[in-house]
Design a protein around this motif. Structure first.
Motif, PDB file in Angstrom:
ATOM      1  N   VAL A  82      48.601  47.982  37.288  1.00 14.51           N
ATOM      2  CA  VAL A  82      47.939  46.705  37.554  1.00 14.51           C
ATOM      3  C   VAL A  82      47.267  46.210  36.279  1.00 14.51           C
ATOM      4  O   VAL A  82      46.598  46.977  35.580  1.00 14.51           O
ATOM      5  N   ALA A  83      47.465  44.931  35.968  1.00 11.33           N
ATOM      6  CA  ALA A  83      46.884  44.343  34.763  1.00 11.33           C
ATOM      7  C   ALA A  83      45.407  44.025  34.990  1.00 11.33           C
ATOM      8  O   ALA A  83      44.913  43.970  36.122  1.00 11.33           O
ATOM      9  N   ASP A  84      44.674  43.801  33.893  1.00 11.95           N
ATOM     10  CA  ASP A  84      43.275  43.388  33.961  1.00 11.95           C
ATOM     11  C   ASP A  84      43.234  41.872  34.124  1.00 11.95           C
ATOM     12  O   ASP A  84      43.487  41.125  33.194  1.00 11.95           O
ATOM     13  N   VAL A  85      42.940  41.422  35.314  1.00  6.36           N
ATOM     14  CA  VAL A  85      42.955  39.983  35.612  1.00  6.36           C
ATOM     15  C   VAL A  85      41.552  39.521  36.007  1.00  6.36           C
ATOM     16  O   VAL A  85      41.380  38.742  36.950  1.00  6.36           O
ATOM     17  N   ALA A  86      40.533  40.015  35.294  1.00 10.06           N
ATOM     18  CA  ALA A  86      39.146  39.709  35.662  1.00 10.06           C
ATOM     19  C   ALA A  86      38.892  38.210  35.667  1.00 10.06           C
ATOM     20  O   ALA A  86      38.268  37.675  36.587  1.00 10.06           O
ATOM     21  N   THR A  87      39.338  37.506  34.629  1.00 13.69           N
ATOM     22  CA  THR A  87      39.079  36.069  34.578  1.00 13.69           C
ATOM     23  C   THR A  87      39.804  35.346  35.692  1.00 13.69           C
ATOM     24  O   THR A  87      39.284  34.409  36.286  1.00 13.69           O
ATOM     25  N   ARG A  88      41.039  35.780  35.983  1.00 14.45           N
ATOM     26  CA  ARG A  88      41.775  35.157  37.076  1.00 14.45           C
ATOM     27  C   ARG A  88      41.121  35.463  38.421  1.00 14.45           C
ATOM     28  O   ARG A  88      41.088  34.631  39.322  1.00 14.45           O
ATOM     29  N   ARG A  89      40.566  36.696  38.557  1.00 12.97           N
ATOM     30  CA  ARG A  89      39.887  37.068  39.799  1.00 12.97           C
ATOM     31  C   ARG A  89      38.661  36.199  40.003  1.00 12.97           C
ATOM     32  O   ARG A  89      38.348  35.769  41.109  1.00 12.97           O
ATOM     33  N   LEU A  90      37.906  35.912  38.902  1.00 16.26           N
ATOM     34  CA  LEU A  90      36.730  35.071  39.004  1.00 16.26           C
ATOM     35  C   LEU A  90      37.111  33.666  39.452  1.00 16.26           C
ATOM     36  O   LEU A  90      36.463  33.070  40.316  1.00 16.26           O
ATOM     37  N   ALA A  91      38.189  33.149  38.878  1.00 13.96           N
ATOM     38  CA  ALA A  91      38.638  31.818  39.286  1.00 13.96           C
ATOM     39  C   ALA A  91      39.035  31.802  40.753  1.00 13.96           C
ATOM     40  O   ALA A  91      38.775  30.846  41.483  1.00 13.96           O
ATOM     41  N   HIS A  92      39.665  32.878  41.198  1.00 13.58           N
ATOM     42  CA  HIS A  92      40.073  32.975  42.601  1.00 13.58           C
ATOM     43  C   HIS A  92      38.844  33.013  43.516  1.00 13.58           C
ATOM     44  O   HIS A  92      38.806  32.372  44.561  1.00 13.58           O
ATOM     45  N   ALA A  93      37.799  33.752  43.101  1.00 14.81           N
ATOM     46  CA  ALA A  93      36.615  33.907  43.942  1.00 14.81           C
ATOM     47  C   ALA A  93      35.804  32.622  44.024  1.00 14.81           C
ATOM     48  O   ALA A  93      35.148  32.361  45.025  1.00 14.81           O
ATOM     49  N   THR A  94      35.820  31.798  42.942  1.00  5.21           N
ATOM     50  CA  THR A  94      34.998  30.588  42.919  1.00  5.21           C
ATOM     51  C   THR A  94      35.825  29.333  43.144  1.00  5.21           C
ATOM     52  O   THR A  94      35.371  28.232  42.878  1.00  5.21           O
ATOM     53  N   ARG A  95      37.033  29.498  43.641  1.00 11.17           N
ATOM     54  CA  ARG A  95      37.922  28.357  43.848  1.00 11.17           C
ATOM     55  C   ARG A  95      37.260  27.336  44.775  1.00 11.17           C
ATOM     56  O   ARG A  95      36.755  27.680  45.837  1.00 11.17           O
TER      57      ARG A  95
END
Length: 484
Positions: A82-95
């Motif tokens: 699994v890749a490190d997608v921290a920034t993408r995860r943040l965008a997903h959480a604050t969508r």
């Protein structure tokens, strides 16, 4: 077969699309919400296919989509991770968080900013915290167990919005005995702490954008926040050693919020002439008064002055009390004694906000008061707090070159002015180092920032107070020149 992922995958619930698409979506969601952490080695496609009962090509397709999107990193001769997608995860959480104009401006004001908890020693000068060691824990546990047994006999019923009748009756008796507040059980509405009481009163009494509310300055920030959130226009009014400056109240305010027994945060008591002047003002201008008696049980001077509610003959005072200081903060129990004309409306607001309180805690508190434990606990703690208060006062008076204590005969904290405003920042910094938990009163003000500090003594022993203030005095003597 052993599960291949630490969560369930349900491919049978897909509404449309292929099995590969459903698997891809569920794995991507798991990566975004952290159930599959960065660096996790994915199981082989054969193992996943066997565990899910699908063709291997289905799994290969799903994994290839994750690789293409950057959620999974392929590795030569090794399984993918699994890749490190921290920034993408943040965008997903604050969508969808930035929808302009959807949050009213009053909810975005600095006064409503969330408090950042401070890490303090267990024994400190923190404000608003009572002593835990003297509390009758055994009695509370026994009464809680009894309330739980009674609850088990009829758990599936809603308690009344205004509080259990037994608790309202107990509170009425307690308020009448301890503060001479004239009330019966029907006048009392139980709340989740004093803060909910202020919120309910603000919702009941404020017309957004029109109602002007006078608040003490410096004053208690959560009370201000409750009225700001309701859309009130706040009018800060200075306080002095006799409490709120009633002579400075504008005639167009509709609500006056005060802490007359122990002003928060200066500790001053409102004098009797000021109390009568405030009630005369309310009668003359058609205003109502919200009286917050947050720690009035603990008095260390002479006979306590009558509560505003006791003196009120026109039904203009709402009396707010809490058990957070006399018992413990996490009890989250407060109350409002409301005038007759406002009771039904206040109950309606409570039913909208919180229609059914917790039965077990309310029943426990009712029995605790009824059986005399609260009165005994207050009597037992009174000399403990009195000793700490005198120790703190003596220590501050010994540093008279730097501090001027503000007169106070109630509550669980004392305040002192810093004599030299120019040296106040340095003095405050040394206080923070040697008396952790003490607060700068300027943080409570919106008008002139008075150079003063408040020291709580609810959770710190007299010996510790002495040691801390001696260290502070030594630091001041060597680090800050005394005022002439």
């Amino acid at each position: 077969m052993e599960p291949v992922f630490p969560f369930d995958l349900d491919l049978s619930r897909r509404a449309t699309g292929t099995l590969a698409g459903a698997l891809h979506q569920q794995l991507r969601a798991a990566i975004l919400d952290g159930r599959l952490a960065a660096g996790t080695v994915l199981p082989s496609t054969r193992r996943v296919a066997a565990a899910l009962g699908v063709a291997r090509n289905t799994v290969v397709t799903a994994f290839d989509l994750l690789v293409a999107e950057g959620y999974v990193l392929p590795r030569t001769a090794a399984r993918a991770v699994v890749a490190d997608v921290a920034t993408r995860r943040l965008a997903h959480a604050t969508r969808g968080a930035a929808v302009p104009g959807k949050i009213p401006r009053r909810w975005l004001q600095p006064a409503l900013a969330r408090e950042q908890p401070r890490a303090l020693p267990t024994r400190s000068f923190r404000l608003g915290m009572p002593e835990s060691r003297g509390f009758p824990h055994d009695a509370w546990r026994r009464l809680s167990a009894r309330a739980l047994r009674e609850f088990a006999r009829s758990p599936f019923r809603y308690p009344p919005a205004d509080g259990l009748p037994a608790l309202r009756e107990a509170i009425a008796g307690h308020a009448a005995f301890s503060r001479a507040v004239a009330c019966g059980a029907g006048d009392v509405l139980v709340t989740s702490g004093a803060q909910q009481a202020h919120h309910l009163l603000a919702q009941l009494l404020v017309t957004p954008g029109r109602t002007r509310v006078a608040v003490e300055d410096p004053g208690y920030p959560p009370t201000r926040a409750a009225f700001i959130a309701a859309g009130a226009q706040l009018v800060p009014v200075p306080v002095d050693d006799e409490g709120l400056r009633v002579d400075l109240l504008p005639g167009d305010v509709g609500i006056v919020c005060v802490t007359p027994s122990h002003q928060s945060p200066t500790g001053a008591a409102m004098s009797m002439p000021r109390r009568r002047a405030l009630l005369e003002f309310a009668d003359r201008c058609g205003a109502v008064v919200v009286e917050d008696d947050y720690d009035g049980e603990f008095r260390f001077g002479g006979r306590p002055l009558d509560a505003l509610q006791t003196l009120d003959g026109e039904g203009r005072v709402f009396y707010v009390g809490t058990f957070s200081k006399s018992l413990f903060p996490s009890i989250r129990k407060g109350f409002v004694v409301a005038p007759a004309w406002a009771r039904d409306g206040l109950l309606d607001v409570k039913q909208v906000a919180d229609p059914h309180g917790d039965m077990v805690a309310q029943a426990t508190l009712a029995a605790f008061i009824h059986d005399g434990h609260l009165a005994r606990h207050v009597r037992r703690m009174h000399p403990v707090y009195a000793t700490r208060r005198l120790t703190l006062l003596d220590g501050l008076e010994a540093m008279t070159a730097w501090f001027e204590p503000i007169p106070s005969e109630a509550g669980l904290h004392l305040a002192a002015r810093i004599r030299d405003a120019d040296r106040a920042p340095r003095v405050a910094a040394l206080v923070q180092r040697h008396a952790p938990g003490a607060v700068d009163i300027g943080c409570f003000a919106s008008l002139e920032r008075v150079p003063a500090l408040a020291f709580g003594y609810g959770t710190i022993d007299a010996e510790e107070i002495t040691a801390s203030l001696q260290a502070l005095a030594h630091a001041l003597a060597h680090g800050v020149p005394a005022s002439p």
